[in-house]
Structure formats: structure tokens, C-alpha cells
Scaffold this active site. Structure first.
Site, mmCIF file in Angstrom:
data_model
loop_
_atom_site.group_PDB
_atom_site.id
_atom_site.type_symbol
_atom_site.label_atom_id
_atom_site.label_comp_id
_atom_site.label_asym_id
_atom_site.label_seq_id
_atom_site.Cartn_x
_atom_site.Cartn_y
_atom_site.Cartn_z
ATOM 1 N N LYS A 140 103.759 -34.234 -11.321
ATOM 2 C CA LYS A 140 104.180 -34.971 -10.122
ATOM 3 C C LYS A 140 105.250 -34.168 -9.383
ATOM 4 O O LYS A 140 106.034 -33.452 -10.014
ATOM 5 C CB LYS A 140 104.736 -36.329 -10.561
ATOM 6 C CG LYS A 140 105.061 -37.294 -9.431
ATOM 7 C CD LYS A 140 105.516 -38.645 -9.981
ATOM 8 C CE LYS A 140 105.762 -39.660 -8.875
ATOM 9 N NZ LYS A 140 106.198 -40.966 -9.424
ATOM 10 N N SER A 215 103.600 -44.519 -7.282
ATOM 11 C CA SER A 215 103.890 -43.307 -6.552
ATOM 12 C C SER A 215 103.269 -42.065 -7.192
ATOM 13 O O SER A 215 103.213 -41.041 -6.532
ATOM 14 C CB SER A 215 105.399 -43.119 -6.428
ATOM 15 O OG SER A 215 106.000 -42.951 -7.691
ATOM 16 N N SER A 239 104.878 -46.941 -11.222
ATOM 17 C CA SER A 239 104.343 -45.735 -10.589
ATOM 18 C C SER A 239 103.462 -44.880 -11.483
ATOM 19 O O SER A 239 102.756 -43.997 -10.986
ATOM 20 C CB SER A 239 105.488 -44.880 -10.035
ATOM 21 O OG SER A 239 106.017 -45.490 -8.883
#
Lengths: 565, 565
Positions: A140, A215, A239
Site C-alpha cells: 500500500k 482505503s 481499510s
């Protein structure tokens, strides 16, 4: 490497456009493929059909997708080299990106050089470098890597190159892994979708009109397209779990400070009331133990002062606190009384119930307790700075704060409601602590209902009340916040796919609230055919080993049940 | 049990006077002794000489003082009953109280009834109730007990009777212990001395003109007078370690959330940036393992949602991370560059250095890092509410905030400086995290200097730069804050006593700051003869098992060294 921020020189639009063009340029020209037709919604098969990957590469990807520990085994015994695996996944990732816009940093040459170094290490020493020897790992866009930018959804971070690796990356290197791409996030990190002004919107490869969640949505899309065997995301309010649910993946949300976050970029830095945690995401279940054990065995508390000194516990993984994994009792949270789950989720829970009972376990109903209070307490904590963190990062480049994830809403500057913090945060902590104690006591009290002599071993619940939805419509963390606020270790595991024939709309129930009504009206089986349906397994705080093992129990029971039904 | 708070009916002076009189009435008349002459400063021998305790009672107390695990062994094998042990210690505690004003709640009948119940349990079941079977345990005045008030230094808490036990007390009962007295604290809990408007001032039994330290100062005085075999205090900035150092005791400050604090009353409730922790205090070293292991083995995370799920680790207690306890390398913090320790502390460190070297360990110098920055960050966190917590509790009864611990300063209302919290707390967390990482890296970097292949195993440091001082003069937590801010597990252990012949004043050094100069000038060996001198052992975060074991190593080395020199 430090440059004056480009933001001082250009307006944010120019800055973002130039960065996005640079990203396009970072794709090796030979790997550029035809963009999808607008009408092509499902792009899952493109890596297999586009002709860019060799049979051997497709084989390695198939193995890594099915069971990442098999691929790790091949790498550790030189049945394949890291350069082979990394090349295969880099190609696949770049294809996934061209279909779903899931990547941020693309650094193929650097990744291949790292793979070569790892291969050389093996040749020189005759043994693997570590537990993740040669494995390509996607990250990420928070996990800082020396020499790369960490844009993390904000234009103001363009041109700021990291001077060191975050602790996670440092440890991944020592374990022999090959970080090979970084993945997209929403501006602010605090959305359950994935869109920002620099890299734009990530779409769901099952249906590009839908969101992959967020996210960690770049990871979600990438992994669903088999563009990585193992990704690392983060979770402060769902997330990891939302994109895993929307993209049909496995994930683990560990408790606070079990895994090393130090040095990673983050939103709301310094907010420690509900800590963001990092965890693995993957198409294969074996990733959860592989990743968590590798990191914990490497003693992350010696690198990150906040990590809890708790060695990997094989007894807990052997379910010593859960009857050794035999005759357990699970509880299903059919409805948390905030939002009632859509029909596919209900069917998935029924499948799991039958599968577990079939495997000799007991299944009872979970009584929800204070879910709305817990949600409100947590959400208030997360905006306790009155949005100053977001505003500051937007102001640094002049870009507007994104106020909707819908493609039809133009971003425009707004003033977030200012929440005064003075003493409030301490009051919120008092309330949170009382809510945690009440939930703990509530859980312990199930002992009288389980028939095992123990409280419920784990809760089975939706991660989100619905499957992936059109862009702009995901504003539910009602089923994930519980884990963050109570700090429960939890996993997500895929169960089935939406089947319009089975998942028929239900008559309206007495709505819990306005959101519940809106979500009810959203459901139509023809909107969501073939989408993954996943569930969440919720265990106790810092019980990662047992949560992984119980997820394995549930997954095996489900596999057997599917075979037989 | 709930009554309208008496504060609504009376002024605070009347209220406090009445509560203090009620306390006097709670002493069994047969146990009232002559108050000390004003000139009698050292009262340590009063329990032995006052004639109230039988030879058998004195014998039990002698055993419990020397080694509490021996007393526990006798109780567990019925070589003595709980009623015998509790009677002996209750008498001794009440005597200690009459000499030093160390108690708050005195409930002899209730304690003896509990002891009888425990004895009956043994008779009925033929085995002890738990790991602390029959043991009298004293508790700082924060540990809520059903049916008793929890005054905790504030007039506003008079007349509020607890409706339930805190988790610690609940667990102590299950372990078979006998909570038998509660002990005094300062108003606000945030002083290194012990005085409040309800119960008044606690004095040091080595010299009643001196403070026993604080905030667990009631425990300090009680334990030094052999009025309890094992006490429980708390520490947010040194409150276990300061009184242990001033009273010549052993203590353990565990890391955040290792032991169950839930349900205990506290100052600054909801403040979770630097968490207060509870720990054992005792004249005997064996208390540290006995208490910590008993509680951890009873799985406190099943009662208190914040407690870390970390079972007692026998390997860590076996010093698996410290060369098995052989050929270790300790580092001595001779001077933290904030306040230079007084001569007796320097001599104590030299004794430990020689003793450890004699026992085959290496000893190097510890280089201090950022101690003043760490101190400032921590102190700012602790007043981040601008003192609202204190003001609120004072306002509830009208009592004035105590602004000096000196007997010569009248309390008068003041306005604490208001510290604005908005976003500041998150900024302080960022700073604290960076300071923790820097200290961790600094510690790890000692690997190159130890000769063991490992970083320094533990730091030996003063707990306070001086021995017990006259009332009103202890405003130093410079050597304890490090442990709270970095969350290091640490212990305190007694080393020696001030000897005017050996501890001669040193010529002035270049003063680090104003406080350093003031503390330098305070020292005169004739002021402090015979006072206990103790040191601190600082280990890593959540390394309680190893810190206990290393304290045992140091204590044994010191014992041997003293025998031979």
C-alpha cells in the site's frame, strides 16, 4: 534525493498531471496493452488472455494465487527463481494497473534487480535469505521505500523522496522478499473507496463501474487480478477488510501494535486512540500465517518501540484456548441493528453456519451490543482534530479536499465541522474503555449458552453489509469499526459469489435508521451478479494466532461443505 | 450503599475532620498505642518493641519481611493460617499507621473475616485457594473495594461507597489473598510525596521529618515498617519507584497494560498517552515474581480489555534473550545530565558495578540521550488538560488545590496554567514516538560496545537522584519519567544505607541547570544518615520476566559482594 517540493513551483493540477504522466512512462513499453473498452466491465481474465505472460509465468501465478506458501516453497528450494516469479508478477501487476488503475509507484527495474540479488544470495550461500525468500510483495502507498516518493493520495507529497525504508520494508528485505509495486489509496486514507487527485480512481476488476473498496483498494484490485501473491495494507476503520470483502480476498486485521508500523506514512499521525494496523491481503489463506509469523519471528519489537513483545505462539495457533479446534462454538452476527446485511451476505452466513455444524461445531446467534455507540465513539475520535490533518495536507499544494467518492460530484473546498478536542479526547477514552469492558463482559457471558464450557470462540459477521457497490456509494464501516474500536483481531475470508437466482430481495424490514433504509433500497441482484461475498471472523484482542487458525477451520469446513452440496 | 455525597451538606473542613475521626475510630481500641514523641524520628522498631505483637506474630512478620514466598509457602501448607498472618500484619499495620499516618481505609474485622473464609476453604477442599492463598495484601487507595470509599486524596470522594471491586481486587480474591488495609496518597496523585486534605501527611519511618515519597507513599511507609508483606501501588511518573527508593523496598514498574488496572480509581482518567501502571512493592525480592506471575497466570486479559494477552514467559524469565543470565553486560547511568545524583547514589552504583563484575558480568557506562526532551514531552502530556481534572475534583467539595507539599506552605487556590490541547496531544504523540524510536536505536547501538554480541542487557540507574528528603522538597522525577515515557519495564532494589563517613560531599560540578544546583546544595551527609539507598534496573518494554530475573541476578551479586567486603 531531497528536492524543493514541486508544489512551490506549480499549481496542483499541473503537478498531478505531470506525476500521472510519469507513472505512465514507468511502464515498460513492451508491457503496454490495449486499454479496455468502456463496456468491458469484468477484466479479471485479461492477464491470462492478453498474451503477455508465458505459460511458465501463468503457472507460477496460478500457484501463487492458489497457495502462496507453495510458491514460497518453490522459491526456497530453487524450483523457481525470484527473477522468474518477480517478472511474472510485475507483468501481471502492470496489466492489472492498466485495467483498474491500481498502482502508484511502478519500479520494475529496481524490483528485478532486487530479485537478482536475492537469487545471487541463494547461489552464494546455498540457502534462502529468509522466510519470504524471493517472494514478490506489493505494498500500500504508505510503506515508505528509500528513494521513492510516498504520495499517499496527496499532491503535496509529489517530489518528496524517502530517505529511508520504513521498518516493515526493512524487515521484508531481511526476510528475502521483493517489494515490487506500491498500490493506490484515497486522499486522506479515510474512505472506503480509492480515489485521489494525483493517481485518480481505482476500479473493481469484477466490474469496473464498482469500487474495489478502500482505503487499501489498490491492493484489493491488484490482488483480485492476480497481480501479486501477497499484499500489505492497513486498517484504522476497515481499510483492510472492506477491499478484501469487495474483491474476494483473505486478510488479517491484527490488534494494535502487533506488527511494525514505524516509519510508514499515515493520516492523522499521532492519533493513538484507535491505532491503524498493517496486515496481509491475498487470494490465498496461507498468506495470513506466512506473513504474520515471518514478521513476528523476526522480533519487530527490536525495531519499532511500539510493537508488543509477544513471540509467535504455536500453542495459541494450535487453539489451546479453543478446545484444540474441536467442537468449538461460533456465533453469527446476522444483523448488528445498525445496518441489515444484503441477501448475499445472509446466504453466506447460512452457508458458514451449515458448514460449521457439518464439521461438528456449534453455531449460535450473536446478540449485538452498543454497536451504534461504539461506532459514534470511534468516529468522533477519528475527527478529534476537526479535520486539521486533512486540511493541512491539502493546503500544502492547494488541491481541494475530496468530499465525495462519486464520479459525478466535483471536488470543492468545504470546511469540515470543527470538533473541539480540549479534554474531549480523554473523555472519549473513558467512554471507549467502558464500551470495551462492556463488550468483553458480554462476550464472556456467552459461556452459559455455548455448551463448550467456554465463551463463544469467534464471531462470524459481515465485513460490510453489502458486496462491492458503484463508486461513491460506500459509506459503511458499521461492521468493521467494532474490530478497530474494541481492538479485536479479525480476518476476512471469501465465501461465495452473488447469485441472482438465490439472492432474491427480501421484503422491507422495520428499518433501524435512515442508512439502513438507503442500503436496503440499494440492493438488486441484477446489479451485483458474480461479485465476491466475503465474511469476517472476529476473535479476541491480540489473538492473531487463534484467529488465523480459526479462519483455517472455517475455510476448510466451507470447502468441504461446498464439495458436498 | 449509594448515599448523597456529604459534600452537598458540609464544608470541606468539617467533612475531612469527620472522616479523619472516623478513621481513628476504626482502629481497634486494644491496638491503640502511645503516639511517638515529636523528637522520635526513627520509628522502625516500634512494632517490635511496643509489646502488642506476640512472639509468633513477630516471627511470621520476620519471615514475610525476609521472603514473602516463604510466608506464602507456609500458608499453602498450613504451617500457618491466614488468620494468624492477617492478625499479625493488621496489628503491625495499625502500629505503622499510628507512627507514620500511612493508612486510609482500616477494616480489621472485614479482613479477619476474609482470612477465616480462606482458612475454611482450605479445610473444606484440602488445598489452597490460589497462588496467594491467605496472604495479607495492602493496597494503594485507588483500588476500589465493594462497600468501601475510594477517597484517593480528595474530599469529594468522602461518602461514596464502591458498588464493585476493581479487577485487581476481584483477582486477588480468586487467588486467595486477603486485602487488609488501604494506603495513603497525595491529592491529585501527581506528587512524589504523600499528603492530602482528608487523611493528612504520611511520614518516612526512617525519619519522620522526611517524606516517604509518593504517590504510593502510604505503601512505602507501611512496608518499611513491616506492616505488610506485599503492597500494590501505581506508577505514572515514578509513583512506585520513588517511595520504594525512599523506603528501601523492591518494586516492579511493568509496562503499560501488563497488569489489570480496570475499575481502579485514578487521576487524569482517560489519559492514555502515558498510562499509569500497577505493580508490587515489598521488603522482599521474591514479591516481584510472586505477584506478577500469579496475576498473569490468571489471564487478566479476560477481565480487563486493555491488558495485553501475553502469558507469563518462563523462557524470558530464564533470560533466554540475555545469554541465559551468564556473562551479561549492564550499563550504568551515572548522571542523566539533568540532575547529578547525590554521593550515596554514586557509591551505590559503584557497589553494583563491582558486585556485577565480581560475578562475571561486564559493566559499561550508559550514554544519556534526550533525557530532558523526554521529560518535557511527558510532563506536557500529563497536564494536557490544563489541570481540569484536578480542579474539577477540588471544586466538587470546595477544598483547595494543594500547591506545595511543604508543611510550611498554606494551601491556597491557584489557577494552573492552561495548556491548550487542540491537536497538541497528537503532536506530542508524534514527538514521543520519535523519542522512543531514537532511544531504542540508541540502546541497540550499544551492541558494538558490550562484547556479548547483544545490546546492553539492562541499565542501572538511580530511581531518584537523592535519598528521602524533608517534606516539600521532592520535585524530581527526572530518573523515573524515562521508564514511563519509553514504557520500559523497570525495578527498584535496595543497595545500602547512607553512611556519613563514606558519602562525603563532592566539590561542585558544572551544573546542568538550576534544579541540579539546588539538589547539589541540598546534600549534607548528616542530614541523611542511615537512610536507604536504592537503585533502578531498566529493561525493555514488556520484558517484565527478564527484568525480574535480572534484578535477582543483581541482588544476588550484591549480596555476595557485601558478604565478601
Amino acid at each position: 534525493m531531497v528536492q524543493p517540493p514541486a508544489t512551490l513551483l506549480e499549481d496542483w493540477q499541473t503537478l498531478c498531471a505531470r506525476r500521472k504522466a510519469a507513472q505512465a512512462d514507468s511502464i515498460p513499453p513492451a508491457w503496454v496493452i490495449e486499454p479496455p473498452q468502456e463496456s468491458q466491465l469484468n477484466v479479471l481474465l485479461v492477464p491470462e488472455t492478453c498474451g503477455l505472460l508465458s505459460a511458465r509465468e501463468l503457472e507460477l501465478i496460478e500457484i501463487g494465487t492458489r497457495d502462496v506458501s507453495l510458491l514460497v516453497g518453490m522459491l526456497a528450494t530453487r524450483k523457481c527463481t525470484s527473477i522468474e516469479a518477480t517478472t511474472a508478477y510485475a507483468k501481471s501487476a502492470v496489466i492489472a494497473h492498466q485495467m483498474t488503475n491500481c498502482l502508484t509507484e511502478i519500479f520494475v527495474d529496481r524490483a528485478l534487480q532486487r530479485a537478482r540479488d536475492v537469487d545471487e544470495y541463494f547461489e552464494l550461500h546455498g540457502k534462502p535469505m529468509g522466510a519470504l525468500h524471493g517472494l514478490p510483495v506489493s505494498l500500500k502507498d504508505q510503506f515508505t521505500m528509500k528513494g521513492l516518493e510516498t504520495i499517499m493520495g496527496y499532491a503535496c507529497n509529489i517530489g518528496k523522496f524517502a530517505e529511508e525504508d520504513c521498518v516493515l520494508v526493512e524487515m521484508l528485505y531481511e526476510l528475502g522478499a521483493v517489494p515490487f509495486v506500491r498500490t493506490n489509496v484515497p486522499q486522506t486514507l479515510m474512505w472506503g473507496e480509492t480515489h485521489n487527485n494525483v493517481f485518480g480512481r481505482t476500479t473493481n476488476p469484477y466490474n469496473r463501474k464498482l469500487t474495489p473498496g478502500g482505503s487499501s483498494g489498490g491492493e484489493g484490485a491488484l490482488l483480485a487480478m492476480r497481480g501479486s501473491p501477497l499484499g500489505v495494507g492497513t486498517d484504522i476503520d476497515g481499510s483492510l477488510r472492506i477491499p478484501s470483502a469487495f474483491c474476494g480476498l483473505y486478510t488479517l486485521r491484527p490488534s494494535y501494535e502487533r506488527l511494525p508500523y514505524h516509519g510508514a506514512a499515515n493520516a492523522l499521525t499521532g492519533q493513538e486512540s484507535i491505532s491503524s494496523v498493517l496486515g496481509p491481503m491475498s487470494t490465498s489463506l496461507s498468506s495470513l500465517k506466512l506473513f504474520t509469523k515471518a514478521l513476528v519471528d523476526a522480533r519487530p519489537w527490536e525495531r519499532d518501540p511500539l510493537v508488543i513483545r509477544k513471540p509467535w505462539n504455536d500453542q495459541e495457533y494450535g487453539l489451546v484456548d479453543h478446545g484444540g479446534g474441536k467442537d468449538m462454538c461460533f456465533a453469527i452476527l446476522w444483523d448488528n441493528k445498525v445496518v441489515k446485511p444484503h441477501p448475499p451476505l445472509k446466504r453466506a452466513m447460512e452457508m458458514v453456519k451449515h458448514a460449521l455444524e457439518h464439521a461438528g461445531h456449534r453455531v449460535i446467534d450473536w446478540e449485538p451490543l452498543n454497536h451504534l455507540d461504539i461506532y459514534r465513539n470511534a468516529q468522533t475520535i477519528l475527527v478529534a482534530d476537526g479535520g486539521e490533518d486533512y486540511r493541512k495536507d491539502c493546503a500544502a499544494s492547494g488541491e481541494p479536499l475530496i468530499t465525495s467518492m462519486s464520479p459525478d460530484v466535483d471536488p470543492h473546498p468545504i470546511d469540515l465541522e470543527v470538533t473541539l478536542v480540549k479534554t474531549l479526547l480523554w473523555q472519549l477514552h473513558k467512554e471507549k474503555r467502558a464500551l470495551r469492558k462492556a463488550y468483553l463482559d458480554h462476550w464472556n457471558a456467552t459461556k452459559s449458552r455455548t455448551g463448550t464450557g467456554r465463551p463463544v470462540d469467534a464471531i462470524i459477521s459481515p465485513a460490510v453489509a453489502y458486496t462491492a457497490v458503484p463508486h461513491g456509494l460506500n459509506y459503511d464501516s458499521f461492521y468493521t469499526t467494532l474490530g478497530n474500536a474494541m481492538d479485536y483481531a479479525c480476518s476476512v475470508f471469501p465465501v461465495t459469489f452473488v447469485d441472482p437466482a438465490l439472492d432474491v430481495p427480501q421484503p422491507p424490514h422495520e428499518f433501524h435508521n435512515h442508512e439502513d433504509e438507503a442500503f436496503y433500497k440499494l440492493y438488486h441482484p441484477d446489479l451485483f451478479p458474480g461479485l465476491p461475498v466475503a465474511l469476517q471472523l472476529i476473535g479476541r484482542t491480540l489473538e492473531e494466532e487463534a484467529v488465523i487458525a480459526m479462519t483455517e477451520v472455517v475455510d476448510a469446513a466451507l470447502g468441504k461443505y461446498k464439495e458436498e452440496n
